[in-house]
Design a protein around this motif. Structure first.
Motif, PDB file in Angstrom:
ATOM      1  N   GLU A   6       5.099  12.483   2.758  1.00 35.71           N
ATOM      2  CA  GLU A   6       6.163  11.676   3.359  1.00 35.71           C
ATOM      3  C   GLU A   6       7.411  11.636   2.479  1.00 35.71           C
ATOM      4  O   GLU A   6       8.517  11.847   2.956  1.00 35.71           O
ATOM      5  CB  GLU A   6       5.683  10.245   3.605  1.00 35.71           C
ATOM      6  CG  GLU A   6       4.765  10.104   4.810  1.00 35.71           C
ATOM      7  CD  GLU A   6       5.492  10.322   6.117  1.00 35.71           C
ATOM      8  OE1 GLU A   6       6.458   9.596   6.403  1.00 35.71           O
ATOM      9  OE2 GLU A   6       5.095  11.241   6.851  1.00 35.71           O
ATOM     10  N   CYS A   7       7.247  11.321   1.187  1.00 35.89           N
ATOM     11  CA  CYS A   7       8.412  11.104   0.326  1.00 35.89           C
ATOM     12  C   CYS A   7       8.480  12.089  -0.848  1.00 35.89           C
ATOM     13  O   CYS A   7       9.384  12.013  -1.667  1.00 35.89           O
ATOM     14  CB  CYS A   7       8.425   9.671  -0.194  1.00 35.89           C
ATOM     15  SG  CYS A   7       7.094   9.297  -1.363  1.00 35.89           S
ATOM     16  N   CYS A  26       0.402   5.786  -0.888  1.00 34.01           N
ATOM     17  CA  CYS A  26       1.447   6.264  -1.790  1.00 34.01           C
ATOM     18  C   CYS A  26       2.102   5.060  -2.461  1.00 34.01           C
ATOM     19  O   CYS A  26       2.567   4.146  -1.770  1.00 34.01           O
ATOM     20  CB  CYS A  26       2.495   7.063  -1.018  1.00 34.01           C
ATOM     21  SG  CYS A  26       3.910   7.551  -2.039  1.00 34.01           S
ATOM     22  N   GLU A  28       4.898   4.949  -3.897  1.00 37.75           N
ATOM     23  CA  GLU A  28       6.353   4.977  -3.711  1.00 37.75           C
ATOM     24  C   GLU A  28       6.762   4.493  -2.324  1.00 37.75           C
ATOM     25  O   GLU A  28       7.593   3.608  -2.194  1.00 37.75           O
ATOM     26  CB  GLU A  28       6.891   6.396  -3.940  1.00 37.75           C
ATOM     27  CG  GLU A  28       6.775   6.871  -5.365  1.00 37.75           C
ATOM     28  CD  GLU A  28       7.658   6.082  -6.323  1.00 37.75           C
ATOM     29  OE1 GLU A  28       8.804   5.767  -5.978  1.00 37.75           O
ATOM     30  OE2 GLU A  28       7.165   5.778  -7.425  1.00 37.75           O
ATOM     31  N   CYS A  29       6.203   5.092  -1.272  1.00 39.33           N
ATOM     32  CA  CYS A  29       6.653   4.775   0.092  1.00 39.33           C
ATOM     33  C   CYS A  29       5.645   3.938   0.876  1.00 39.33           C
ATOM     34  O   CYS A  29       5.948   3.455   1.959  1.00 39.33           O
ATOM     35  CB  CYS A  29       6.986   6.047   0.868  1.00 39.33           C
ATOM     36  SG  CYS A  29       5.567   7.099   1.258  1.00 39.33           S
ATOM     37  N   SER A  31       2.921   4.948   2.369  1.00 39.11           N
ATOM     38  CA  SER A  31       2.250   5.679   3.449  1.00 39.11           C
ATOM     39  C   SER A  31       0.748   5.750   3.201  1.00 39.11           C
ATOM     40  O   SER A  31       0.302   5.877   2.060  1.00 39.11           O
ATOM     41  CB  SER A  31       2.791   7.112   3.537  1.00 39.11           C
ATOM     42  OG  SER A  31       4.127   7.111   3.948  1.00 39.11           O
TER      43      SER A  31
END
Length: 87
Positions: A6-7, A26, A28-29, A31
């Motif tokens: 995704e990111c 994740c 970070e994002c 997901s």
């Protein structure tokens, strides 16, 4: 290391701690990810069960609407029959 689809963030995953089919998130994002390969570790966006439940709810609503439509038609037919008898 694995890459979030995704990111594109690098995710630290120990290949000995995961199995194919395991779910990760994740950092970070956020997901939801599924482990699809082990050597090297590959991740794919996990299908959300909640989305599947929403689809089921939509199907139920459509079925309820169809039943309601059928009942409305039956009521209309009964009214027409009553009007015919009144004449």
């Amino acid at each position: 290391m694995a890459i979030c689809p995704e990111c594109d963030a690098e995710i630290e995953v120990d290949e000995y701690d995961v199995d194919k089919g395991d779910l990760l998130s994740c950092p970070e994002c956020g997901s939801n990810l599924e482990v699809t390969g082990l050597t090297p570790i590959e991740l794919d966006v996990a299908s959300d069960d909640e989305d599947d439940d929403d689809d089921d709810d939509d199907d139920e609503e459509e079925a309820d609407a169809e039943v309601t439509d059928e009942l409305d038609l039956e009521e209309d037919e009964e009214k027409e029959e009553e009007e015919d008898w009144d004449e």
